[in-house]
Scaffold this active site. Structure first.
Site, PDB file in Angstrom:
ATOM      1  N   CYS A   1       1.018  -1.255   0.012  1.00  0.00           N
ATOM      2  CA  CYS A   1       0.179   0.055   0.038  1.00  0.00           C
ATOM      3  C   CYS A   1       0.763   1.284  -0.115  1.00  0.00           C
ATOM      4  O   CYS A   1       2.077   1.078  -0.021  1.00  0.00           O
ATOM      5  CB  CYS A   1      -0.958  -0.011   1.085  1.00  0.00           C
ATOM      6  SG  CYS A   1      -0.182  -0.110   3.018  1.00  0.00           S
ATOM      7  N   HIS A   2       0.232   2.452  -0.162  1.00  0.00           N
ATOM      8  CA  HIS A   2       0.877   3.590  -0.516  1.00  0.00           C
ATOM      9  C   HIS A   2       0.244   4.746   0.666  1.00  0.00           C
ATOM     10  O   HIS A   2      -0.818   4.540   0.917  1.00  0.00           O
ATOM     11  CB  HIS A   2       1.149   3.973  -1.889  1.00  0.00           C
ATOM     12  CG  HIS A   2       1.340   2.992  -2.620  1.00  0.00           C
ATOM     13  ND1 HIS A   2       2.589   2.495  -3.185  1.00  0.00           N
ATOM     14  CD2 HIS A   2       0.483   2.129  -3.489  1.00  0.00           C
ATOM     15  CE1 HIS A   2       2.676   1.520  -3.970  1.00  0.00           C
ATOM     16  NE2 HIS A   2       1.279   1.548  -4.213  1.00  0.00           N
TER      17      HIS A   2
ATOM     18  N   TYR B   1       1.708  11.257 -12.120  1.00  0.00           N
ATOM     19  CA  TYR B   1       0.284  11.559 -11.667  1.00  0.00           C
ATOM     20  C   TYR B   1       0.286  12.400 -10.647  1.00  0.00           C
ATOM     21  O   TYR B   1       1.323  12.334  -9.755  1.00  0.00           O
ATOM     22  CB  TYR B   1      -0.451  10.286 -11.669  1.00  0.00           C
ATOM     23  CG  TYR B   1       0.302   9.446 -10.564  1.00  0.00           C
ATOM     24  CD1 TYR B   1      -0.206   9.602  -9.341  1.00  0.00           C
ATOM     25  CD2 TYR B   1       1.112   8.532 -10.942  1.00  0.00           C
ATOM     26  CE1 TYR B   1       0.374   8.701  -8.321  1.00  0.00           C
ATOM     27  CE2 TYR B   1       1.551   7.648 -10.011  1.00  0.00           C
ATOM     28  CZ  TYR B   1       1.320   7.637  -8.690  1.00  0.00           C
ATOM     29  OH  TYR B   1       1.982   7.023  -7.746  1.00  0.00           O
TER      30      TYR B   1
ATOM     31  N   SER C   1       5.711   6.372  -6.767  1.00  0.00           N
ATOM     32  CA  SER C   1       6.582   7.056  -7.647  1.00  0.00           C
ATOM     33  C   SER C   1       6.188   8.438  -7.788  1.00  0.00           C
ATOM     34  O   SER C   1       7.081   9.416  -8.173  1.00  0.00           O
ATOM     35  CB  SER C   1       6.340   6.549  -9.034  1.00  0.00           C
ATOM     36  OG  SER C   1       5.059   6.852  -9.650  1.00  0.00           O
TER      37      SER C   1
ATOM     38  N   ARG D   1      12.948  -0.272  -3.742  1.00  0.00           N
ATOM     39  CA  ARG D   1      11.993  -0.512  -4.997  1.00  0.00           C
ATOM     40  C   ARG D   1      12.679  -0.059  -6.279  1.00  0.00           C
ATOM     41  O   ARG D   1      12.967   1.233  -6.376  1.00  0.00           O
ATOM     42  CB  ARG D   1      10.622  -0.099  -4.944  1.00  0.00           C
ATOM     43  CG  ARG D   1       9.627  -0.587  -5.862  1.00  0.00           C
ATOM     44  CD  ARG D   1       8.513   0.121  -5.763  1.00  0.00           C
ATOM     45  NE  ARG D   1       7.212  -0.661  -6.238  1.00  0.00           N
ATOM     46  CZ  ARG D   1       6.237   0.134  -6.676  1.00  0.00           C
ATOM     47  NH1 ARG D   1       5.949   1.473  -6.879  1.00  0.00           N
ATOM     48  NH2 ARG D   1       5.167  -0.586  -7.331  1.00  0.00           N
TER      49      ARG D   1
ATOM     50  N   ARG E   1       5.962   4.142 -17.821  1.00  0.00           N
ATOM     51  CA  ARG E   1       4.779   5.210 -17.566  1.00  0.00           C
ATOM     52  C   ARG E   1       4.865   5.848 -16.195  1.00  0.00           C
ATOM     53  O   ARG E   1       4.237   6.787 -16.038  1.00  0.00           O
ATOM     54  CB  ARG E   1       3.247   4.649 -17.785  1.00  0.00           C
ATOM     55  CG  ARG E   1       2.910   3.567 -16.993  1.00  0.00           C
ATOM     56  CD  ARG E   1       1.677   3.353 -17.285  1.00  0.00           C
ATOM     57  NE  ARG E   1       1.185   2.043 -16.406  1.00  0.00           N
ATOM     58  CZ  ARG E   1       0.917   1.930 -15.099  1.00  0.00           C
ATOM     59  NH1 ARG E   1       0.946   3.116 -14.485  1.00  0.00           N
ATOM     60  NH2 ARG E   1       0.648   0.825 -14.510  1.00  0.00           N
TER      61      ARG E   1
ATOM     62  N   TYR F   1       9.471  -3.827  -9.760  1.00  0.00           N
ATOM     63  CA  TYR F   1       8.121  -3.738 -10.542  1.00  0.00           C
ATOM     64  C   TYR F   1       8.371  -3.801 -12.068  1.00  0.00           C
ATOM     65  O   TYR F   1       8.915  -2.890 -12.465  1.00  0.00           O
ATOM     66  CB  TYR F   1       7.441  -2.498  -9.955  1.00  0.00           C
ATOM     67  CG  TYR F   1       6.042  -2.306 -10.507  1.00  0.00           C
ATOM     68  CD1 TYR F   1       5.395  -3.188 -10.904  1.00  0.00           C
ATOM     69  CD2 TYR F   1       5.516  -1.071 -10.459  1.00  0.00           C
ATOM     70  CE1 TYR F   1       3.927  -3.098 -11.305  1.00  0.00           C
ATOM     71  CE2 TYR F   1       4.067  -0.782 -10.928  1.00  0.00           C
ATOM     72  CZ  TYR F   1       3.333  -1.934 -11.401  1.00  0.00           C
ATOM     73  OH  TYR F   1       2.026  -1.991 -11.853  1.00  0.00           O
TER      74      TYR F   1
ATOM     75  N   ASP G   1      -3.016  -2.587  -2.380  1.00  0.00           N
ATOM     76  CA  ASP G   1      -2.459  -1.503  -3.414  1.00  0.00           C
ATOM     77  C   ASP G   1      -3.289  -0.118  -3.089  1.00  0.00           C
ATOM     78  O   ASP G   1      -2.772   0.730  -3.960  1.00  0.00           O
ATOM     79  CB  ASP G   1      -2.460  -1.992  -4.942  1.00  0.00           C
ATOM     80  CG  ASP G   1      -1.940  -1.029  -5.931  1.00  0.00           C
ATOM     81  OD1 ASP G   1      -1.023  -0.574  -5.626  1.00  0.00           O
ATOM     82  OD2 ASP G   1      -2.446  -0.999  -7.056  1.00  0.00           O
TER      83      ASP G   1
END
Ligand code: 0GY
Length: 289
Positions: free
Chosen positions: A28-29, A45, A73, A120, A126, A152, A244
């Site tokens: 999770c973030h 984003y 990110s 990570r 993208r 990832y 997630d």
């Protein structure tokens, strides 16, 4: 990039499935809050704030005990927002950092003290501008004791990444199984290639996660369940699970987190598998010291 994105469900249902005591949401973030922890100028984003209090409320609502917070990110290599969330968790969260490979050993030690247990490497074009394998390898050789790397990538570059992954000197965790095409089924080429990777060394773990990103048939994600359950059954000591949340950059489909939790007994049908997936395996990776 102007509008801030809300990528999470506003009113997730209560899951029918009850996770075992000590269950960890291990992917999770947090986003921001932006006023305190601005997003990276390189972010692809721009999300609305999804801070620690929201994450911990969701954890309790879904029946989990702990979180592993993966640096998203949109925060680049400034891990302050993730460290802040870990610090506010009363010992119920650990984390995975994203670092500039030139980071000093002292800074890595400080991340360890802040609750990080891995870094990570993100290969999704993208999401990040570049992914320098040589520099990633160099930093992976000087991680604090007990750390691992999270990788990832998407299925189409798995073979290309094999020599890189072979050279990593610490355990590896693969996000979302390297994003296989689950519509190919459990014996399709993507799952076969992923199994070959798992068979190549015993310290590669994976997250059987993100049906919302991987299964175009949508909730209840039957193709995901069919493709992924055999993988969990065959590698029960090597999987960890997460929501997630807040589902970075999801714009059209905002998955109901309660329904995501209800996927767990479909991919891990026995109490023994669930205990490994949700408790024993993440404990070993994130709370062994
Ligand atoms: C995920 C997936 C995604 C995004 C990120 O760090 C991130 O922004 O990880 C994605 O867009 O597929 O695991 O959170």
């Amino acid at each position: 990039m102007t509008d801030r994105i809300t990528s999470w469900h506003s009113n997730p249902s209560k899951p029918k499935y009850t996770p075992p005591p000590g269950a960890v949401d291990a992917h999770c973030h947090v986003f921001g809050p932006m006023a305190q922890f601005p997003f990276s100028p390189k972010a692809k984003y721009l999300p609305e704030d999804a801070g620690p209090e929201m994450l911990f409320a969701l954890r309790d609502h879904l029946g989990f005990a702990k979180n592993v917070i993966v640096q998203a990110s949109c925060h680049g290599t400034d891990n302050s927002a993730t460290l802040n969330a870990i610090a506010r968790s009363n010992g119920k969260a650990r984390g995975v950092a994203v670092v500039d490979p030139a980071i000093s050993d002292e800074e890595l030690a400080a991340l360890h003290d802040g609750g990080m247990r891995g870094i990570r490497f993100n290969f999704l074009k993208r999401l990040v501008d570049n992914a320098p394998k040589d520099k990633f390898l160099e930093v992976s050789r000087r991680l604090p004791a007990g750390w691992h790397v999270v990788i990832y990538f998407e299925a189409d570059i798995l073979e290309e990444l094999r020599p890189f992954m072979d050279a990593i000197p610490v355990p590896i965790v693969i996000d979302h199984m390297g994003r296989p095409d689950v519509t190919q089924g459990p014996d399709g080429p993507d799952m076969k290639a992923f199994r070959a990777l798992l068979d190549s060394r015993p310290d590669i773990h994976f997250k059987p996660t993100c049906p919302d990103r991987l299964d175009p048939s949508g909730d209840p994600w039957n193709q995901f369940a069919e493709a992924v359950a055999p993988l969990v059954a065959d590698y029960p000591d090597r999987c960890i699970w997460g929501t997630d949340w807040p589902h970075p950059n999801q714009q059209s489909i905002l998955p109901d987190d309660g329904h995501l939790v209800d996927m767990i007994p479909r991919i891990a049908p026995t109490a023994e598998l669930q205990q490994k997936l949700l408790v024993a395996n993440p404990e070993q990776l994130y709370w062994s010291d």
